[in-house]
Design a protein around this motif. Sequence first.
Motif, mmCIF file in Angstrom:
data_model
loop_
_atom_site.group_PDB
_atom_site.id
_atom_site.type_symbol
_atom_site.label_atom_id
_atom_site.label_comp_id
_atom_site.label_asym_id
_atom_site.label_seq_id
_atom_site.Cartn_x
_atom_site.Cartn_y
_atom_site.Cartn_z
ATOM 1 N N THR A 26 0.818 -1.217 0.000
ATOM 2 C CA THR A 26 0.000 0.000 0.000
ATOM 3 C C THR A 26 0.850 1.264 0.000
ATOM 4 O O THR A 26 2.017 1.249 0.389
ATOM 5 N N LYS A 27 0.240 2.358 -0.454
ATOM 6 C CA LYS A 27 0.867 3.676 -0.323
ATOM 7 C C LYS A 27 0.211 4.471 0.791
ATOM 8 O O LYS A 27 0.651 5.584 1.094
ATOM 9 N N THR A 28 -0.896 3.947 1.335
ATOM 10 C CA THR A 28 -1.622 4.683 2.372
ATOM 11 C C THR A 28 -2.080 3.733 3.481
ATOM 12 O O THR A 28 -2.185 2.524 3.282
ATOM 13 N N VAL A 29 -2.353 4.310 4.648
ATOM 14 C CA VAL A 29 -3.022 3.581 5.709
ATOM 15 C C VAL A 29 -4.387 4.240 5.917
ATOM 16 O O VAL A 29 -4.558 5.405 5.551
ATOM 17 N N PRO A 30 -5.365 3.516 6.460
ATOM 18 C CA PRO A 30 -5.263 2.208 7.085
ATOM 19 C C PRO A 30 -5.087 1.059 6.092
ATOM 20 O O PRO A 30 -5.595 1.127 4.984
ATOM 21 N N LEU A 31 -4.372 0.059 6.574
ATOM 22 C CA LEU A 31 -4.368 -1.238 5.912
ATOM 23 C C LEU A 31 -4.747 -2.253 6.970
ATOM 24 O O LEU A 31 -4.174 -2.273 8.061
ATOM 25 N N LEU A 32 -5.746 -3.064 6.665
ATOM 26 C CA LEU A 32 -6.215 -4.095 7.588
ATOM 27 C C LEU A 32 -5.802 -5.459 7.058
ATOM 28 O O LEU A 32 -5.970 -5.732 5.862
#
Lengths: 229, 229
Positions: free
Chosen positions: A53-59
């Motif tokens: 990913t390049k962003t959060v959130p990541l679940l």
Amino acid sequence: MTRLLYSLCGADETRPFSPHVWKTKMALAHKGLAYREVPTPFTGIPHIEGGATKTVPLLVDNGTVVIDSFRIALYLDATYPETPSLFRGEGGKALSRFVEGYSQFVVHPAITKIAILDIHDMLAPKDQAYFRENREQRFSRSLEEVAAGREQEIAGFSAKLEPMRHMLKFQPFLGGDSPLFADYILFGALQWLRIVSDAKVLAAGDPVNDWFEGCLDLHDGLGRSVDAA
Amino acid sequence: MTRLLYSLCGADETRPFSPHVWKTKMALAHKGLAYREVPTPFTGIPHIEGGATKTVPLLVDNGTVVIDSFRIALYLDATYPETPSLFRGEGGKALSRFVEGYSQFVVHPAITKIAILDIHDMLAPKDQAYFRENREQRFSRSLEEVAAGREQEIAGFSAKLEPMRHMLKFQPFLGGDSPLFADYILFGALQWLRIVSDAKVLAAGDPVNDWFEGCLDLHDGLGRSVDAA
């Protein structure tokens, strides 16, 4: 079972501040789903889950990787239908996208102008360098130029929330009698501001302020687990 | 069975223009419910149904009188559950109040500044006098002073619709794959402007313009039954 939520932090890992991650933290609490949080600085994001990913959130939910707060909310509602819904029907799901648009195109730009230097200052040096370069490229201006409109944005902030105030004449939450993901979308924006900046944008007695304080109380006071700046 | 809808007109009874009445006209069409429209000028409103209301729309449905476009939509969904829903669930119902707030506190004030003199000019003389006195008292300014910001409002109008544009990246209507009452709320505002004023606020190719044109096509082109100004 493991459930990991990658969140965004500055130099202090105990003060996650991303508006989008706060939406997801509230969504997981709404559904009663436990998780382990992995606070991640800006420059750590490209290394999450092997560059997922390049962003959060990541679940990461039992091996399933989901990115983006809205997609995570849809995923959670579909995957855990026995827990309280985040949307209460197809109409609620569709209209939440409009609330997201309002949050990201009306509220977020104002908070950015108010708090961009506060955000910079709470980052570790390596992340400060990244943040300055990335945001100055995005806005085609220096951070200081973006922040030049700060006082004006603080003064004009409350008026931007009139649509909320109208809604609150009829019901205590965007979701009606109880909160839904749409509440967490706008809560996330104001919680972001609350954590990164001491700017006061809502007056005592303002129905929007009362709604926000009510949201801070939800889910055993989850929002208050991080003190105001 | 009789169903009457009192609407708002100027000197020309064939050009009903109230944004709130247009919401109700679209809602009735959405549910396939026939009605007879009673165009009413401003000064006729106090005489409707023996003084039942200060505003239109007013719906008389087999003897039941319902006032206010949102309450009429709720009434129609509750009374005719076998027809297509205007909300698609409790979440949709609740979030439509936020869309109403956005329409009335972001979009309507801009349209008022753009079109207040156009509205005045389409009224019969008796209604012009009422309208001027009523609105000048409400705004504590002359109609001409309200309209002074017209060009600036036209120039800034499109930017106010960014939340719509964001939503349209994901779905064709506020309601999702098909329109709901929330679409009719914002359609009503833009249809009001379309009927009373020749101001051009949306560019060809703008997704919001495409959405609006699509709404004009709905229900056998009901919105096009009145030509643009």
